[in-house]
Scaffold this active site. Structure first.
Site, PDB file in Angstrom:
ATOM      1  N   GLU A   1      -3.773  17.501 -10.356  1.00 10.73           N
ATOM      2  CA  GLU A   1      -4.314  17.902 -11.653  1.00 10.73           C
ATOM      3  C   GLU A   1      -5.803  18.178 -11.621  1.00 10.73           C
ATOM      4  OE1 GLU A   1      -2.441  15.775 -14.825  1.00 10.73           O
ATOM      5  OE2 GLU A   1      -3.709  16.690 -16.347  1.00 10.73           O
TER       6      GLU A   1
ATOM      7  N   GLU B   1      10.842  19.542 -23.594  1.00 10.73           N
ATOM      8  CA  GLU B   1      10.096  19.823 -22.354  1.00 10.73           C
ATOM      9  C   GLU B   1      10.689  21.034 -21.626  1.00 10.73           C
ATOM     10  OE1 GLU B   1       7.321  18.319 -21.801  1.00 10.73           O
ATOM     11  OE2 GLU B   1       7.420  16.237 -22.467  1.00 10.73           O
TER      12      GLU B   1
ATOM     13  N   HIS C   1       0.930  19.197 -25.955  1.00  9.58           N
ATOM     14  CA  HIS C   1       0.713  17.758 -25.845  1.00  9.58           C
ATOM     15  C   HIS C   1      -0.604  17.292 -26.460  1.00  9.58           C
ATOM     16  CE1 HIS C   1       4.127  18.028 -23.209  1.00  9.58           C
ATOM     17  NE2 HIS C   1       4.106  16.750 -22.908  1.00  9.58           N
TER      18      HIS C   1
ATOM     19  N   ARG D   1       0.816  -1.232   0.000  1.00  9.26           N
ATOM     20  CA  ARG D   1       0.000   0.000   0.000  1.00  9.26           C
ATOM     21  C   ARG D   1       0.845   1.276   0.000  1.00  9.26           C
ATOM     22  NH1 ARG D   1      -2.775  -3.286   3.320  1.00  9.26           N
ATOM     23  NH2 ARG D   1      -4.697  -4.113   2.408  1.00  9.26           N
TER      24      ARG D   1
ATOM     25  N   HIS E   1       8.435  11.302 -28.056  1.00  4.16           N
ATOM     26  CA  HIS E   1       7.584  12.228 -27.306  1.00  4.16           C
ATOM     27  C   HIS E   1       7.943  13.709 -27.500  1.00  4.16           C
ATOM     28  CE1 HIS E   1       4.799  13.323 -24.140  1.00  4.16           C
ATOM     29  NE2 HIS E   1       5.750  14.071 -23.603  1.00  4.16           N
TER      30      HIS E   1
ATOM     31  N   HIS F   1       0.484  14.267 -28.423  1.00  2.43           N
ATOM     32  CA  HIS F   1       0.161  12.878 -28.084  1.00  2.43           C
ATOM     33  C   HIS F   1      -0.399  12.123 -29.283  1.00  2.43           C
ATOM     34  CE1 HIS F   1      -0.090  13.531 -23.487  1.00  2.43           C
ATOM     35  NE2 HIS F   1       1.027  12.916 -23.803  1.00  2.43           N
TER      36      HIS F   1
ATOM     37  N   LYS G   1       8.046  23.462 -13.201  1.00  2.33           N
ATOM     38  CA  LYS G   1       7.244  22.274 -12.880  1.00  2.33           C
ATOM     39  C   LYS G   1       6.913  22.247 -11.388  1.00  2.33           C
ATOM     40  CE  LYS G   1       5.880  17.780 -13.516  1.00  2.33           C
ATOM     41  NZ  LYS G   1       5.870  16.609 -14.370  1.00  2.33           N
TER      42      LYS G   1
ATOM     43  N   ARG H   1      -2.542  22.283 -13.253  1.00  2.00           N
ATOM     44  CA  ARG H   1      -1.525  21.342 -13.735  1.00  2.00           C
ATOM     45  C   ARG H   1      -1.706  21.021 -15.216  1.00  2.00           C
ATOM     46  NH1 ARG H   1       1.234  16.423 -10.229  1.00  2.00           N
ATOM     47  NH2 ARG H   1       2.555  15.664 -11.905  1.00  2.00           N
TER      48      ARG H   1
ATOM     49  N   ASN I   1       0.501  20.397 -20.099  1.00  2.91           N
ATOM     50  CA  ASN I   1       0.210  19.689 -21.350  1.00  2.91           C
ATOM     51  C   ASN I   1       0.335  20.592 -22.573  1.00  2.91           C
ATOM     52  OD1 ASN I   1      -0.230  17.138 -20.347  1.00  2.91           O
ATOM     53  ND2 ASN I   1      -2.332  17.624 -19.758  1.00  2.91           N
TER      54      ASN I   1
ATOM     55  N   LYS J   1       3.534  11.816 -10.393  1.00  4.67           N
ATOM     56  CA  LYS J   1       2.661  11.002 -11.255  1.00  4.67           C
ATOM     57  C   LYS J   1       3.437   9.759 -11.661  1.00  4.67           C
ATOM     58  CE  LYS J   1      -0.430  13.766 -14.135  1.00  4.67           C
ATOM     59  NZ  LYS J   1      -0.614  13.999 -15.576  1.00  4.67           N
TER      60      LYS J   1
HETATM   61  N1  NAD Z   1       5.318  10.915 -14.694  1.00  6.72           N
HETATM   62  C1  NAD Z   1       5.337  11.989 -15.433  1.00  6.72           C
HETATM   63  O1  NAD Z   1       4.970  13.069 -15.000  1.00  6.72           O
HETATM   64  C2  NAD Z   1       5.851  11.873 -16.831  1.00  6.72           C
HETATM   65  C3  NAD Z   1       6.061  13.039 -17.585  1.00  6.72           C
HETATM   66  C4  NAD Z   1       6.599  12.904 -18.849  1.00  6.72           C
HETATM   67  C5  NAD Z   1       6.913  11.637 -19.342  1.00  6.72           C
HETATM   68  N2  NAD Z   1       6.675  10.538 -18.584  1.00  6.72           N
HETATM   69  C6  NAD Z   1       7.011   9.195 -19.075  1.00  6.72           C
HETATM   70  O2  NAD Z   1       8.414   9.150 -19.277  1.00  6.72           O
HETATM   71  C7  NAD Z   1       8.699   8.143 -20.238  1.00  6.72           C
HETATM   72  C8  NAD Z   1       9.748   8.655 -21.175  1.00  6.72           C
HETATM   73  O3  NAD Z   1      10.905   8.959 -20.453  1.00  6.72           O
HETATM   74  P1  NAD Z   1      12.340   9.046 -21.166  1.00  6.72           P
HETATM   75  O4  NAD Z   1      12.253   9.867 -22.383  1.00  6.72           O
HETATM   76  O5  NAD Z   1      13.306   9.410 -20.117  1.00  6.72           O
HETATM   77  O6  NAD Z   1      12.535   7.551 -21.698  1.00  6.72           O
HETATM   78  P2  NAD Z   1      13.407   6.300 -21.234  1.00  6.72           P
HETATM   79  O7  NAD Z   1      13.381   6.129 -19.776  1.00  6.72           O
HETATM   80  O8  NAD Z   1      12.956   5.159 -22.065  1.00  6.72           O
HETATM   81  O9  NAD Z   1      14.889   6.701 -21.674  1.00  6.72           O
HETATM   82  C9  NAD Z   1      15.187   6.902 -23.026  1.00  6.72           C
HETATM   83  C10 NAD Z   1      16.333   5.991 -23.486  1.00  6.72           C
HETATM   84  O10 NAD Z   1      17.564   6.441 -22.942  1.00  6.72           O
HETATM   85  C11 NAD Z   1      18.207   5.393 -22.220  1.00  6.72           C
HETATM   86  N3  NAD Z   1      18.933   6.046 -21.145  1.00  6.72           N
HETATM   87  C12 NAD Z   1      18.406   6.604 -20.028  1.00  6.72           C
HETATM   88  N4  NAD Z   1      19.349   7.230 -19.340  1.00  6.72           N
HETATM   89  C13 NAD Z   1      20.514   7.078 -20.012  1.00  6.72           C
HETATM   90  C14 NAD Z   1      21.842   7.522 -19.806  1.00  6.72           C
HETATM   91  N5  NAD Z   1      22.157   8.341 -18.794  1.00  6.72           N
HETATM   92  N6  NAD Z   1      22.785   7.145 -20.686  1.00  6.72           N
HETATM   93  C15 NAD Z   1      22.464   6.376 -21.760  1.00  6.72           C
HETATM   94  N7  NAD Z   1      21.227   5.945 -22.030  1.00  6.72           N
HETATM   95  C16 NAD Z   1      20.256   6.301 -21.162  1.00  6.72           C
HETATM   96  C17 NAD Z   1      17.100   4.478 -21.809  1.00  6.72           C
HETATM   97  O11 NAD Z   1      17.570   3.175 -21.568  1.00  6.72           O
HETATM   98  C18 NAD Z   1      16.193   4.537 -23.021  1.00  6.72           C
HETATM   99  O12 NAD Z   1      16.687   3.705 -24.043  1.00  6.72           O
HETATM  100  C19 NAD Z   1       7.379   7.794 -20.912  1.00  6.72           C
HETATM  101  O13 NAD Z   1       6.978   6.526 -20.499  1.00  6.72           O
HETATM  102  C20 NAD Z   1       6.426   8.860 -20.403  1.00  6.72           C
HETATM  103  O14 NAD Z   1       5.107   8.380 -20.277  1.00  6.72           O
HETATM  104  C21 NAD Z   1       6.167  10.633 -17.344  1.00  6.72           C
HETATM  105 ZN    ZN Z   2       5.675  15.553 -22.135  1.00 11.34          ZN
END
Ligand code: NAD
Ligand code: ZN
Length: 368
Positions: free
Chosen positions: A240, A188, A251, A125, A270, A255, A230, A244, A248, A146
């Protein structure tokens, strides 16, 4: 050795937490300062790209500080935000005997942060977790609590609001990140400037090329400003309920573009999709009275960040509108958009006619 560290604070009553930004931050010190006593079990979750670079360094630093460290590595990529991987990590946590005093540590990009964060939200939990972002995009995803995994039919559909114990952003870890991923995260950062900080936009305009190379100091300045936007939004609207939504920006179209490109097997990732979406939002904003210079200013900045600003013709307008309708983005043939007032200020516009959205998409294909 820990060097010059900047600290931001997310203020959410008993869920408040610090964000550390700096270089050479790999240390157990942050955990002790957060009140995690020696002897506690920590489960480090990472992926196959990040692990080889940083998992041992973190494991050693945390063991040296007296913690009992367990590690779990998942395949890199969005597919790991799955129910299966979620179950695997829970199984591993049970085998390691993690209890309610244990801490999950998300070492990676947004995928790991969302996945490990959701495990932490659900395990017994809810247990504490720490975000150690390693992508530029994760300056966004690691802050705000989130967390989610995907259902086969819908992204981020299974999730929670679960704030981390702290965020440790070691800028040095970005050095191994591929350039396309730097640009991805830069989208971003530009977004954070456009929605809430003119000075950040100025800074990005002054030195985008240096920032893409992670220039010392300048990069931390920009990163800190982007995260601060942020933090300010999340501190006012944790769940949100209103404000918040401005996060977006870009987005709504972004999206849909991202999803379609994935279906076509030629992903626009993205930040790239959001980049095109921000041009659309700027164009739409102009129809509502924003100064038209915003479109060109946004375009130039995003192009310098190595991001696309033109929509490929293979992503057709009808399909975008269909996806938006499916996502319930339309009601009575009208949409809700986050639009610019000017650089650094946005508002939520309801009642945007679909015809205007279609015309905006048509403009995004660029000159014929
Ligand atoms: N929770 C939130 O508020 C929020 C906001 C925006 C995005 N997201 C989520 O974030 C995700 C995307 O995140 P991302 O773009 O970081 O993707 P990711 O975590 O997949 O990383 C991108 C790529 O880079 C590699 N990588 C990461 N760090 C590295 C490093 N230091 N050196 C070499 N390679 C590295 C990873 O293995 C991957 O192949 C999506 O799933 C999205 O839904 C969440
Ligand atoms: Zn985004």
């Amino acid at each position: 050795m820990v060097q010059d560290v900047r600290t931001l604070q997310v203020q959410l009553e008993d869920r408040s937490y610090p964000i550390y930004i700096g270089r050479q931050l790999i240390s157990g010190r942050w955990f002790r300062e957060a009140g995690v006593p020696a002897g506690r079990k920590l489960l480090l979750v990472t992926d196959e790209h990040v692990g080889p670079h940083y998992l041992n360094l973190w494991t050693e630093a945390l063991e040296e500080a007296g913690y009992r460290v367990f590690t779990h590595t998942v395949p890199a990529g969005e597919a790991s935000k799955s129910l299966q991987t979620f179950e695997d990590i829970i199984t591993f946590a049970l085998e390691c005997g993690l209890d309610r005093n244990s801490v999950i540590v998300a070492l990676g990009g947004g995928v790991i942060g969302d996945l490990a964060g959701y495990v932490a939200a659900a395990y017994m939990r809810g247990i504490p977790y720490v975000q150690i972002p390693t992508t530029l995009l994760a300056h966004d995803s690691s802050v705000g609590g989130k967390v989610a995994i995907n259902h086969p039919q819908a992204k981020n559909m299974i999730g929670a609001f679960h704030q981390p114990l702290m965020v440790i952003y070691d800028v040095d870890t970005l050095k191994t990140l591929p350039q396309r991923e730097i640009s991805n995260g830069m989208a971003e950062m530009v977004k954070h400037g456009l929605i809430g900080d003119v000075e950040l936009v100025d800074l990005l305009e002054q030195s985008m090329e240096d920032l893409l190379q992670l220039s010392p100091d300048g990069f931390e300045d920009a990163l800190e400003k982007a995260i601060a936007v942020k933090v300010a939004v999340v501190s006012q609207d944790e769940r949100e309920n209103g404000l918040r939504a401005i996060l977006n920006y870009g987005h709504t179209l972004g999206h849909a573009i991202e999803a379609l490109s994935h279906k076509q097997g030629e992903p626009i990732i993205h930040g790239e999709a959001v980049s095109i979406g921000m041009i659309g939002a700027a164009q739409l904003g102009v129809r509502y009275g924003c100064d038209s210079s915003i479109v060109e200013r946004t375009r130039v900045l995003l192009q310098r960040a190595g991001l696309p600003t033109i929509l490929p013709r293979r992503i057709d307008a009808d399909s975008i509108l269909r996806i938006m309708a499916h996502d319930k983005k339309f009601k009575d043939n009208q949409a809700v958009f986050i639009l610019p007032k000017g650089i650094g200020e946005v508002y939520i516009q309801t009642g945007v006619p679909i015809q205007w959205v279609r015309e905006t998409i048509d403009q995004l294909y660029g000159e014929v």
